[in-house]
Scaffold this motif. Structure first.
Motif, PDB file in Angstrom:
ATOM      1  N   VAL A  86      33.942 -16.849 -24.335  1.00  0.00           N
ATOM      2  CA  VAL A  86      32.486 -17.011 -24.393  1.00  0.00           C
ATOM      3  C   VAL A  86      31.847 -15.788 -25.039  1.00  0.00           C
ATOM      4  O   VAL A  86      30.928 -15.903 -25.867  1.00  0.00           O
ATOM      5  N   GLY A  87      32.339 -14.609 -24.664  1.00  0.00           N
ATOM      6  CA  GLY A  87      31.814 -13.379 -25.257  1.00  0.00           C
ATOM      7  C   GLY A  87      32.033 -13.323 -26.758  1.00  0.00           C
ATOM      8  O   GLY A  87      31.148 -12.899 -27.514  1.00  0.00           O
ATOM      9  N   ILE A  88      33.211 -13.756 -27.207  1.00  0.00           N
ATOM     10  CA  ILE A  88      33.494 -13.797 -28.643  1.00  0.00           C
ATOM     11  C   ILE A  88      32.526 -14.745 -29.350  1.00  0.00           C
ATOM     12  O   ILE A  88      31.959 -14.429 -30.410  1.00  0.00           O
ATOM     13  N   GLY A  89      32.329 -15.930 -28.762  1.00  0.00           N
ATOM     14  CA  GLY A  89      31.436 -16.909 -29.378  1.00  0.00           C
ATOM     15  C   GLY A  89      29.993 -16.435 -29.439  1.00  0.00           C
ATOM     16  O   GLY A  89      29.320 -16.564 -30.473  1.00  0.00           O
ATOM     17  N   VAL A  90      29.507 -15.877 -28.330  1.00  0.00           N
ATOM     18  CA  VAL A  90      28.127 -15.376 -28.299  1.00  0.00           C
ATOM     19  C   VAL A  90      27.952 -14.225 -29.287  1.00  0.00           C
ATOM     20  O   VAL A  90      26.927 -14.129 -29.981  1.00  0.00           O
ATOM     21  N   SER A  91      28.953 -13.367 -29.367  1.00  0.00           N
ATOM     22  CA  SER A  91      28.884 -12.247 -30.310  1.00  0.00           C
ATOM     23  C   SER A  91      28.785 -12.745 -31.746  1.00  0.00           C
ATOM     24  O   SER A  91      28.012 -12.211 -32.555  1.00  0.00           O
ATOM     25  N   GLY A  92      29.571 -13.775 -32.059  1.00  0.00           N
ATOM     26  CA  GLY A  92      29.514 -14.341 -33.402  1.00  0.00           C
ATOM     27  C   GLY A  92      28.152 -14.925 -33.724  1.00  0.00           C
ATOM     28  O   GLY A  92      27.620 -14.734 -34.829  1.00  0.00           O
ATOM     29  N   LEU A  93      27.560 -15.625 -32.765  1.00  0.00           N
ATOM     30  CA  LEU A  93      26.232 -16.204 -32.982  1.00  0.00           C
ATOM     31  C   LEU A  93      25.178 -15.115 -33.163  1.00  0.00           C
ATOM     32  O   LEU A  93      24.303 -15.215 -34.041  1.00  0.00           O
ATOM     33  N   LEU A  94      25.247 -14.086 -32.327  1.00  0.00           N
ATOM     34  CA  LEU A  94      24.289 -12.987 -32.450  1.00  0.00           C
ATOM     35  C   LEU A  94      24.378 -12.334 -33.823  1.00  0.00           C
ATOM     36  O   LEU A  94      23.357 -12.068 -34.472  1.00  0.00           O
ATOM     37  N   LEU A  95      25.596 -12.076 -34.269  1.00  0.00           N
ATOM     38  CA  LEU A  95      25.774 -11.436 -35.572  1.00  0.00           C
ATOM     39  C   LEU A  95      25.315 -12.356 -36.695  1.00  0.00           C
ATOM     40  O   LEU A  95      24.671 -11.907 -37.651  1.00  0.00           O
ATOM     41  N   TRP A  96      25.622 -13.646 -36.590  1.00  0.00           N
ATOM     42  CA  TRP A  96      25.254 -14.600 -37.644  1.00  0.00           C
ATOM     43  C   TRP A  96      23.738 -14.655 -37.823  1.00  0.00           C
ATOM     44  O   TRP A  96      23.221 -14.540 -38.937  1.00  0.00           O
ATOM     45  N   PHE A  97      23.019 -14.810 -36.719  1.00  0.00           N
ATOM     46  CA  PHE A  97      21.556 -14.907 -36.809  1.00  0.00           C
ATOM     47  C   PHE A  97      20.922 -13.564 -37.174  1.00  0.00           C
ATOM     48  O   PHE A  97      19.861 -13.530 -37.815  1.00  0.00           O
ATOM     49  N   THR A  98      21.559 -12.469 -36.794  1.00  0.00           N
ATOM     50  CA  THR A  98      21.032 -11.158 -37.172  1.00  0.00           C
ATOM     51  C   THR A  98      21.152 -10.938 -38.674  1.00  0.00           C
ATOM     52  O   THR A  98      20.217 -10.444 -39.321  1.00  0.00           O
ATOM     53  N   LEU A  99      22.287 -11.306 -39.241  1.00  0.00           N
ATOM     54  CA  LEU A  99      22.457 -11.188 -40.689  1.00  0.00           C
ATOM     55  C   LEU A  99      21.480 -12.094 -41.434  1.00  0.00           C
ATOM     56  O   LEU A  99      20.911 -11.704 -42.466  1.00  0.00           O
ATOM     57  N   LEU A 100      21.281 -13.294 -40.915  1.00  0.00           N
ATOM     58  CA  LEU A 100      20.322 -14.207 -41.542  1.00  0.00           C
ATOM     59  C   LEU A 100      18.907 -13.641 -41.462  1.00  0.00           C
ATOM     60  O   LEU A 100      18.140 -13.701 -42.438  1.00  0.00           O
ATOM     61  N   ALA A 101      18.560 -13.073 -40.318  1.00  0.00           N
ATOM     62  CA  ALA A 101      17.227 -12.489 -40.154  1.00  0.00           C
ATOM     63  C   ALA A 101      17.033 -11.291 -41.080  1.00  0.00           C
ATOM     64  O   ALA A 101      15.945 -11.093 -41.629  1.00  0.00           O
ATOM     65  N   GLU A 102      18.081 -10.492 -41.258  1.00  0.00           N
ATOM     66  CA  GLU A 102      17.990  -9.363 -42.187  1.00  0.00           C
ATOM     67  C   GLU A 102      17.620  -9.855 -43.586  1.00  0.00           C
ATOM     68  O   GLU A 102      16.778  -9.263 -44.272  1.00  0.00           O
ATOM     69  N   PHE A 103      18.246 -10.935 -44.010  1.00  0.00           N
ATOM     70  CA  PHE A 103      17.972 -11.479 -45.344  1.00  0.00           C
ATOM     71  C   PHE A 103      16.522 -11.952 -45.454  1.00  0.00           C
ATOM     72  O   PHE A 103      15.862 -11.736 -46.480  1.00  0.00           O
ATOM     73  N   HIS A 104      16.008 -12.581 -44.403  1.00  0.00           N
ATOM     74  CA  HIS A 104      14.652 -13.127 -44.454  1.00  0.00           C
ATOM     75  C   HIS A 104      13.572 -12.057 -44.302  1.00  0.00           C
ATOM     76  O   HIS A 104      12.382 -12.363 -44.488  1.00  0.00           O
ATOM     77  N   THR A 105      13.947 -10.828 -43.945  1.00  0.00           N
ATOM     78  CA  THR A 105      12.952  -9.754 -43.874  1.00  0.00           C
ATOM     79  C   THR A 105      12.942  -8.896 -45.132  1.00  0.00           C
ATOM     80  O   THR A 105      12.226  -7.900 -45.191  1.00  0.00           O
ATOM     81  N   VAL A 106      13.718  -9.275 -46.125  1.00  0.00           N
ATOM     82  CA  VAL A 106      13.716  -8.531 -47.386  1.00  0.00           C
ATOM     83  C   VAL A 106      12.352  -8.642 -48.062  1.00  0.00           C
ATOM     84  O   VAL A 106      11.789  -7.653 -48.545  1.00  0.00           O
ATOM     85  N   ASP A 107      11.806  -9.850 -48.086  1.00  0.00           N
ATOM     86  CA  ASP A 107      10.531 -10.111 -48.748  1.00  0.00           C
ATOM     87  C   ASP A 107       9.484 -10.492 -47.701  1.00  0.00           C
ATOM     88  O   ASP A 107       9.635 -11.510 -47.017  1.00  0.00           O
TER      89      ASP A 107
END
Length: 270
Positions: free
Chosen positions: A110-131
């Motif tokens: 569960v920890g591995i899965g949650v960690s993956g989701l957190l990282l995935w959405f964080t990377l996506l959010a980083e991209f959307h805050t560029v502009d």
């Protein structure tokens, strides 16, 4: 679609590294040195080595994802670095925490899965805050703030509960708080100098706060709440200054938050 594929590749490689972390055993090494007249013994462990390697992998992946945005061609390296900090620190924190879940394979998965989701959405959010004109900018910025303060709180707990000498814990706190502040205070490529200046100020104040709390010998959770409250106030004031909104009203609002936070810590913290 290409963006999602690139994010998924970074997350997949990071999770594979987390799994390999539990399969590879590396010897610990002790490094003895003297810093400002204080003898120190640093233990270079497999845990920290893998945490740094995986954090570097996530940070590098974040850089590649952000560079794919069409508006990043002329950015300074100092500004691009602010996009790499949160994903890297998130993975480092996850690597340090996951071993606590190893006694139960279910919770570890569960920890591995949650960690993956957190990282995935964080990377996506980083991209959307560029502009700032991105339609998802506000939501992405909110998510990064939420994850950023949560990661900072996790590191503050880990650093304080080591009960290390102030020269070591203060330095670790300054480094962590400064990097997290730089990530949270990102305000555009034209504000790079001010961002790192404020981050440096936050780092110094947090190091001094840790030094003071070390004398009180508080419970780690109580100290963690105190440190995150100080960090929140410092970052909030710096953000208002960057935006030109540091008025008397803003100062009173932050003073109110400080009072409420201190009362809550006194009443409910262990």
């Amino acid at each position: 679609m290409y963006l999602y594929e690139r994010i998924s590749q970074v997350v997949s490689l990071t999770l594979l590294g987390l799994v390999a972390y539990f399969l590879i055993e590396l010897p610990n090494r002790a490094l003895e040195l003297t810093f400002i007249g204080t003898p120190l013994t640093l233990i270079i462990s497999q845990r920290w080595l893998m945490a740094l390697l995986l954090g570097g992998l996530a940070a590098t992946g974040a850089s590649a994802i952000v560079r794919a945005h069409p508006t990043t061609r002329r950015w300074l390296s100092g500004y691009l670095l602010t996009f790499m900090l949160l994903p890297g620190l998130l993975v480092i924190l996850v690597t340090l925490i996951l071993p606590l879940l190893t006694p139960t394979i279910t919770w570890w998965l569960v920890g591995i899965g949650v960690s993956g989701l957190l990282l995935w959405f964080t990377l996506l959010a980083e991209f959307h805050t560029v502009d700032p004109r991105d339609p998802w900018y506000e939501w992405a910025h909110f998510w990064l703030n939420l994850v950023g303060f949560a990661v900072a709180f996790g590191f503050f707990l880990i650093i304080y509960q080591t009960r290390a000498r102030s020269i070591a814990s203060g330095t670790a706190m300054a480094l962590t708080a400064g990097l997290m502040a730089a990530s949270l205070l990102r305000a555009g490529p034209t504000q790079v100098g001010r961002t790192w200046l404020f981050a440096g100020i936050v780092a110094v104040v947090m190091a001094q706060s840790t030094w003071a709390l070390n004398y009180w010998r508080l419970a780690p959770l109580t100290a963690g709440f105190c440190l995150i409250l100080i960090f929140y106030l410092l970052v909030g004031l710096a953000q208002q200054q960057q935006l030109g909104r540091l008025t008397r009203r803003a100062l009173l609002e932050f003073a109110g938050v400080a009072v409420v936070g201190l009362v809550a810590i006194v009443q409910f913290a262990p």
